[in-house]
Design a protein around this motif. Structure first.
Motif, PDB file in Angstrom:
ATOM      1  N   ALA A  89      37.358  27.721 183.047  1.00 11.05           N
ATOM      2  CA  ALA A  89      35.855  28.302 183.201  1.00 11.05           C
ATOM      3  C   ALA A  89      35.858  29.602 182.030  1.00 11.05           C
ATOM      4  CB  ALA A  89      35.494  29.141 184.511  1.00 11.05           C
ATOM      5  N   ALA A  90      36.953  30.184 181.325  1.00 11.36           N
ATOM      6  CA  ALA A  90      36.859  31.172 180.644  1.00 11.36           C
ATOM      7  C   ALA A  90      36.061  31.128 179.418  1.00 11.36           C
ATOM      8  CB  ALA A  90      38.445  31.543 180.366  1.00 11.36           C
ATOM      9  N   PRO A  91      35.940  30.034 178.672  1.00 13.80           N
ATOM     10  CA  PRO A  91      35.254  29.889 177.585  1.00 13.80           C
ATOM     11  C   PRO A  91      33.848  29.881 177.766  1.00 13.80           C
ATOM     12  CG  PRO A  91      36.965  28.137 177.226  1.00 13.80           C
ATOM     13  CD  PRO A  91      36.945  28.726 178.672  1.00 13.80           C
ATOM     14  N   SER A  92      33.455  29.260 178.623  1.00 18.52           N
ATOM     15  CA  SER A  92      31.782  29.415 178.981  1.00 18.52           C
ATOM     16  C   SER A  92      31.615  30.822 179.683  1.00 18.52           C
ATOM     17  CB  SER A  92      31.375  28.458 179.990  1.00 18.52           C
ATOM     18  OG  SER A  92      32.133  28.606 181.271  1.00 18.52           O
ATOM     19  N   SER A  93      32.521  31.514 180.358  1.00 15.02           N
ATOM     20  CA  SER A  93      32.046  32.794 180.918  1.00 15.02           C
ATOM     21  C   SER A  93      31.966  33.898 179.659  1.00 15.02           C
ATOM     22  CB  SER A  93      33.220  33.332 181.883  1.00 15.02           C
ATOM     23  OG  SER A  93      33.058  32.295 182.973  1.00 15.02           O
ATOM     24  N   TYR A  94      33.053  33.678 178.748  1.00 16.26           N
ATOM     25  CA  TYR A  94      32.916  34.319 177.829  1.00 16.26           C
ATOM     26  C   TYR A  94      31.866  34.455 176.804  1.00 16.26           C
ATOM     27  CZ  TYR A  94      38.299  34.987 178.420  1.00 16.26           C
ATOM     28  OH  TYR A  94      39.467  35.044 178.811  1.00 16.26           O
ATOM     29  N   ALA A  95      31.441  33.008 176.715  1.00 23.98           N
ATOM     30  CA  ALA A  95      30.240  33.036 175.644  1.00 23.98           C
ATOM     31  C   ALA A  95      28.747  33.637 176.517  1.00 23.98           C
ATOM     32  CB  ALA A  95      29.820  31.473 175.690  1.00 23.98           C
ATOM     33  N   ILE A  96      28.680  33.684 177.986  1.00 25.30           N
ATOM     34  CA  ILE A  96      27.742  34.259 178.546  1.00 25.30           C
ATOM     35  C   ILE A  96      27.767  35.763 178.462  1.00 25.30           C
ATOM     36  CG2 ILE A  96      26.940  34.583 180.931  1.00 25.30           C
ATOM     37  CD1 ILE A  96      27.810  31.815 181.869  1.00 25.30           C
ATOM     38  N   ILE A  97      28.827  36.197 178.617  1.00 30.11           N
ATOM     39  CA  ILE A  97      29.016  37.857 178.202  1.00 30.11           C
ATOM     40  C   ILE A  97      28.721  38.096 176.917  1.00 30.11           C
ATOM     41  CG2 ILE A  97      30.779  39.677 178.059  1.00 30.11           C
ATOM     42  CD1 ILE A  97      32.407  37.984 180.366  1.00 30.11           C
ATOM     43  N   ALA A  98      29.180  37.218 175.754  1.00 27.26           N
ATOM     44  CA  ALA A  98      28.640  37.657 174.674  1.00 27.26           C
ATOM     45  C   ALA A  98      27.556  37.394 174.174  1.00 27.26           C
ATOM     46  CB  ALA A  98      29.590  36.652 173.646  1.00 27.26           C
ATOM     47  N   ALA A  99      26.489  36.414 174.867  1.00 29.71           N
ATOM     48  CA  ALA A  99      25.274  36.348 174.734  1.00 29.71           C
ATOM     49  C   ALA A  99      24.510  37.463 175.404  1.00 29.71           C
ATOM     50  CB  ALA A  99      24.933  34.912 175.487  1.00 29.71           C
ATOM     51  N   GLN A 100      24.875  37.958 176.395  1.00 22.95           N
ATOM     52  CA  GLN A 100      24.202  39.174 177.257  1.00 22.95           C
ATOM     53  C   GLN A 100      24.474  40.313 176.308  1.00 22.95           C
ATOM     54  OE1 GLN A 100      23.897  40.390 181.781  1.00 22.95           O
ATOM     55  NE2 GLN A 100      25.887  40.455 181.083  1.00 22.95           N
ATOM     56  N   ASN A 101      25.419  40.387 175.442  1.00 23.71           N
ATOM     57  CA  ASN A 101      25.601  41.658 174.855  1.00 23.71           C
ATOM     58  C   ASN A 101      24.916  41.537 173.471  1.00 23.71           C
ATOM     59  OD1 ASN A 101      27.389  42.806 176.655  1.00 23.71           O
ATOM     60  ND2 ASN A 101      29.321  41.912 175.492  1.00 23.71           N
ATOM     61  N   ALA A 102      24.751  40.429 172.891  1.00 24.82           N
ATOM     62  CA  ALA A 102      23.819  40.125 171.960  1.00 24.82           C
ATOM     63  C   ALA A 102      22.267  39.895 172.175  1.00 24.82           C
ATOM     64  CB  ALA A 102      24.250  38.793 171.138  1.00 24.82           C
ATOM     65  N   GLY A 103      21.775  39.557 173.093  1.00 26.31           N
ATOM     66  CA  GLY A 103      20.537  39.440 173.506  1.00 26.31           C
ATOM     67  C   GLY A 103      19.679  38.380 172.613  1.00 26.31           C
ATOM     68  N   GLY A 104      18.596  38.094 172.666  1.00 27.62           N
ATOM     69  CA  GLY A 104      17.888  37.248 171.821  1.00 27.62           C
ATOM     70  C   GLY A 104      17.485  35.901 172.586  1.00 27.62           C
ATOM     71  N   GLY A 105      18.374  35.464 173.550  1.00 26.26           N
ATOM     72  CA  GLY A 105      17.959  34.094 174.070  1.00 26.26           C
ATOM     73  C   GLY A 105      17.494  33.960 175.500  1.00 26.26           C
ATOM     74  N   ASP A 106      17.898  33.073 176.347  1.00 27.84           N
ATOM     75  CA  ASP A 106      17.384  33.016 177.662  1.00 27.84           C
ATOM     76  C   ASP A 106      18.639  32.732 178.455  1.00 27.84           C
ATOM     77  OD1 ASP A 106      16.641  32.088 180.389  1.00 27.84           O
ATOM     78  OD2 ASP A 106      15.113  31.132 179.387  1.00 27.84           O
ATOM     79  N   LEU A 107      19.258  33.845 179.013  1.00 30.66           N
ATOM     80  CA  LEU A 107      20.573  33.782 179.831  1.00 30.66           C
ATOM     81  C   LEU A 107      20.523  33.069 181.187  1.00 30.66           C
ATOM     82  CD1 LEU A 107      21.685  37.614 179.595  1.00 30.66           C
ATOM     83  CD2 LEU A 107      23.095  35.745 178.940  1.00 30.66           C
ATOM     84  N   GLY A 108      19.380  33.077 181.783  1.00 34.34           N
ATOM     85  CA  GLY A 108      19.536  32.168 183.043  1.00 34.34           C
ATOM     86  C   GLY A 108      19.573  30.849 182.666  1.00 34.34           C
ATOM     87  N   ALA A 109      18.879  30.540 181.461  1.00 39.57           N
ATOM     88  CA  ALA A 109      18.921  28.907 181.065  1.00 39.57           C
ATOM     89  C   ALA A 109      20.411  28.435 180.418  1.00 39.57           C
ATOM     90  CB  ALA A 109      18.059  28.790 179.904  1.00 39.57           C
TER      91      ALA A 109
END
Length: 199
Positions: A89-109
């Protein structure tokens, strides 16, 4: 403004069944959300739980029945024996964390995309091409799969420690800014009522 800390695992079938209902509740009340992916297997061990495959057969059987009932009730397809579960689960989790930090998309999606990939689409969310596709589909830069690795790993570990400290023991788990805790996708309606001041 209300706030929800959302602890979850990208491998949890019950988190998959939550869909994006928590996000809808948050939007209804103007609440902000911090997404906190955790290593749920380690969390179980730290908080007195048992991973599903190590549970007594009667518990495993009921879990399967409950997942089937809930998926039918919610109208969500669910494969009880997905091709790539468990996986890393680590790669997907890291991607979510990076996306949250970056912003600009839909985290829920993004979160739901990873979960749907496991439980309805038989995709391996530990694979780089899957992670990149999920990021792109949710409106994020696929390159976050690379650039967010170090921060993602540190935050993922910190999320686990925070979860243990704050009384989280499963997924999905929601904690409001006034300290109310809600465990399970079947408690989202209660979260809604609490944010409405009715509970």
């Amino acid at each position: 403004m209300a706030h929800i800390d959302y602890f979850f695992s990208t491998l949890s079938p019950f988190t998959y069944l939550a869909g994006t209902r928590m996000e809808e509740v948050a939007a209804k009340h103007g609440a902000t959300i911090t997404y906190k992916p955790v290593d749920v297997t380690t969390l179980f061990g730290r908080t007195g739980g048992t991973p599903p495959k190590e549970r007594h057969p009667s518990r495993q059987e009921l879990r399967a029945q409950e997942l089937t009932r809930q998926s039918k009730k919610l109208g969500m397809p669910l494969n009880l024996q997905p091709a790539f579960w468990p996986t890393n689960a680590a790669p997907s989790s890291y991607a979510i964390i990076a996306a949250q930090n970056a912003g600009g998309g839909d985290l829920g999606a993004l979160v739901h995309g990873f979960l749907r990939a496991v439980w309805a689409e038989d995709k391996d969310i530990s694979q780089d091409d899957v992670v990149r596709a999920m990021l792109a589909d949710a409106g994020f830069d696929p390159g976050l799969a690379d650039s967010g690795l170090l921060t993602g790993a540190e935050t993922y570990a910190a999320n686990l420690e925070e979860a243990v400290t704050r009384g989280v023991f499963g997924a999905p788990f929601y904690i409001t800014d006034d300290g109310q805790r809600f465990w399970g996708q079947d408690r989202i309606a209660d979260l809604d009522l609490h944010l409405s001041g009715q509970l």
